[in-house]
Scaffold this motif. Sequence first.
Motif, PDB file in Angstrom:
ATOM      1  N   GLY A 103      62.806 -98.489  76.112  1.00 44.96           N
ATOM      2  CA  GLY A 103      62.396 -97.527  76.929  1.00 44.96           C
ATOM      3  C   GLY A 103      63.206 -96.318  76.658  1.00 44.96           C
ATOM      4  N   TRP A 104      63.486 -95.881  75.745  1.00 45.49           N
ATOM      5  CA  TRP A 104      64.090 -94.620  75.433  1.00 45.49           C
ATOM      6  C   TRP A 104      63.178 -93.483  75.071  1.00 45.49           C
ATOM      7  N   ARG A 105      62.031 -93.514  75.227  1.00 48.64           N
ATOM      8  CA  ARG A 105      61.079 -92.773  74.576  1.00 48.64           C
ATOM      9  C   ARG A 105      61.386 -91.106  75.513  1.00 48.64           C
ATOM     10  N   TYR A 106      61.187 -90.075  74.494  1.00 45.16           N
ATOM     11  CA  TYR A 106      61.438 -88.729  75.068  1.00 45.16           C
ATOM     12  C   TYR A 106      60.182 -88.336  75.811  1.00 45.16           C
ATOM     13  N   SER A 107      58.973 -89.256  75.450  1.00 45.44           N
ATOM     14  CA  SER A 107      57.873 -88.621  76.388  1.00 45.44           C
ATOM     15  C   SER A 107      57.788 -89.431  77.919  1.00 45.44           C
ATOM     16  N   GLY A 108      58.825 -90.232  77.983  1.00 43.62           N
ATOM     17  CA  GLY A 108      58.904 -90.600  79.186  1.00 43.62           C
ATOM     18  C   GLY A 108      59.249 -89.822  80.461  1.00 43.62           C
ATOM     19  N   PHE A 109      59.970 -88.640  79.950  1.00 47.48           N
ATOM     20  CA  PHE A 109      60.192 -87.348  80.910  1.00 47.48           C
ATOM     21  C   PHE A 109      58.975 -87.057  81.588  1.00 47.48           C
ATOM     22  N   SER A 110      59.158 -87.023  82.949  1.00 48.00           N
ATOM     23  CA  SER A 110      57.902 -86.403  83.488  1.00 48.00           C
ATOM     24  C   SER A 110      58.466 -85.446  84.825  1.00 48.00           C
ATOM     25  N   GLY A 111      57.997 -84.120  84.676  1.00 46.34           N
ATOM     26  CA  GLY A 111      58.597 -83.246  85.491  1.00 46.34           C
ATOM     27  C   GLY A 111      59.938 -82.916  85.526  1.00 46.34           C
ATOM     28  N   ALA A 112      60.650 -83.097  86.464  1.00 49.21           N
ATOM     29  CA  ALA A 112      62.410 -82.683  86.510  1.00 49.21           C
ATOM     30  C   ALA A 112      62.991 -84.032  85.842  1.00 49.21           C
ATOM     31  N   LYS A 113      63.888 -83.403  84.736  1.00 46.78           N
ATOM     32  CA  LYS A 113      64.577 -84.435  83.906  1.00 46.78           C
ATOM     33  C   LYS A 113      65.624 -85.038  84.728  1.00 46.78           C
ATOM     34  N   GLY A 120      67.955 -87.204  75.086  1.00 45.33           N
ATOM     35  CA  GLY A 120      67.753 -85.824  74.560  1.00 45.33           C
ATOM     36  C   GLY A 120      68.702 -85.418  73.372  1.00 45.33           C
ATOM     37  N   LEU A 121      69.674 -85.892  73.329  1.00 42.54           N
ATOM     38  CA  LEU A 121      70.726 -85.775  72.117  1.00 42.54           C
ATOM     39  C   LEU A 121      70.151 -86.331  70.952  1.00 42.54           C
ATOM     40  N   ILE A 122      69.703 -87.395  71.134  1.00 45.59           N
ATOM     41  CA  ILE A 122      68.745 -88.154  69.823  1.00 45.59           C
ATOM     42  C   ILE A 122      67.749 -87.150  69.360  1.00 45.59           C
ATOM     43  N   TYR A 123      66.973 -87.008  70.311  1.00 50.08           N
ATOM     44  CA  TYR A 123      65.674 -86.021  70.085  1.00 50.08           C
ATOM     45  C   TYR A 123      66.035 -84.571  69.472  1.00 50.08           C
ATOM     46  N   ALA A 124      67.124 -84.106  69.857  1.00 51.55           N
ATOM     47  CA  ALA A 124      67.752 -82.740  69.475  1.00 51.55           C
ATOM     48  C   ALA A 124      68.353 -82.895  68.006  1.00 51.55           C
ATOM     49  N   THR A 125      68.774 -83.918  67.889  1.00 51.30           N
ATOM     50  CA  THR A 125      69.486 -84.197  66.367  1.00 51.30           C
ATOM     51  C   THR A 125      68.393 -84.366  65.495  1.00 51.30           C
ATOM     52  N   GLN A 126      67.267 -85.123  65.945  1.00 50.11           N
ATOM     53  CA  GLN A 126      66.402 -85.487  64.752  1.00 50.11           C
ATOM     54  C   GLN A 126      65.477 -84.293  64.521  1.00 50.11           C
ATOM     55  N   TYR A 127      65.501 -83.103  65.366  1.00 53.30           N
ATOM     56  CA  TYR A 127      64.742 -81.846  64.942  1.00 53.30           C
ATOM     57  C   TYR A 127      65.589 -81.020  64.128  1.00 53.30           C
ATOM     58  N   MET A 128      67.002 -81.512  64.101  1.00 50.87           N
ATOM     59  CA  MET A 128      67.795 -80.540  63.296  1.00 50.87           C
ATOM     60  C   MET A 128      67.983 -81.240  61.783  1.00 50.87           C
ATOM     61  N   THR A 129      67.096 -81.560  60.935  1.00 46.68           N
ATOM     62  CA  THR A 129      66.986 -82.310  59.906  1.00 46.68           C
ATOM     63  C   THR A 129      67.369 -81.058  58.582  1.00 46.68           C
ATOM     64  N   LEU A 130      67.198 -79.859  58.762  1.00 53.62           N
ATOM     65  CA  LEU A 130      67.344 -78.957  57.806  1.00 53.62           C
ATOM     66  C   LEU A 130      68.919 -78.741  57.774  1.00 53.62           C
TER      67      LEU A 130
END
Length: 98
Positions: free
Chosen positions: A30-40, A50-60
């Motif tokens: 249940g840790w999907r980033y798309s699970g966020f709705s409206g106010a986080k 949020g930290l996991i998804y931010a890290t996944q976008y910093m691959t370069l």
Amino acid sequence: MGLWTFFEGFLLLANALAILNEDRFLAPRGWRYSGFSGAKPKSLKWQLVGLIYATQYMTLPLTALNALTVIRKSVPYAPSLHPPARPRNNVLLEDDLQ
């Protein structure tokens, strides 16, 4: 333990977070980033997501830091500018009198 060791530890943690697969690891818990709705929500769980998804976008930048670490580990250390400390015992040497 020096600053380089802490850097390597944080780099290993960032690599571990970057390779987490959403479909295999995050979604069943249940840790999907798309699970966020409206106010986080400000809960620790959603901050970690949020930290996991931010890290996944910093691959370069992670790839560049990994390359820097590999280069740093493969280059032998330069000899120290300071001579090694001489072990001392209770004997007074002539060099100590000067």
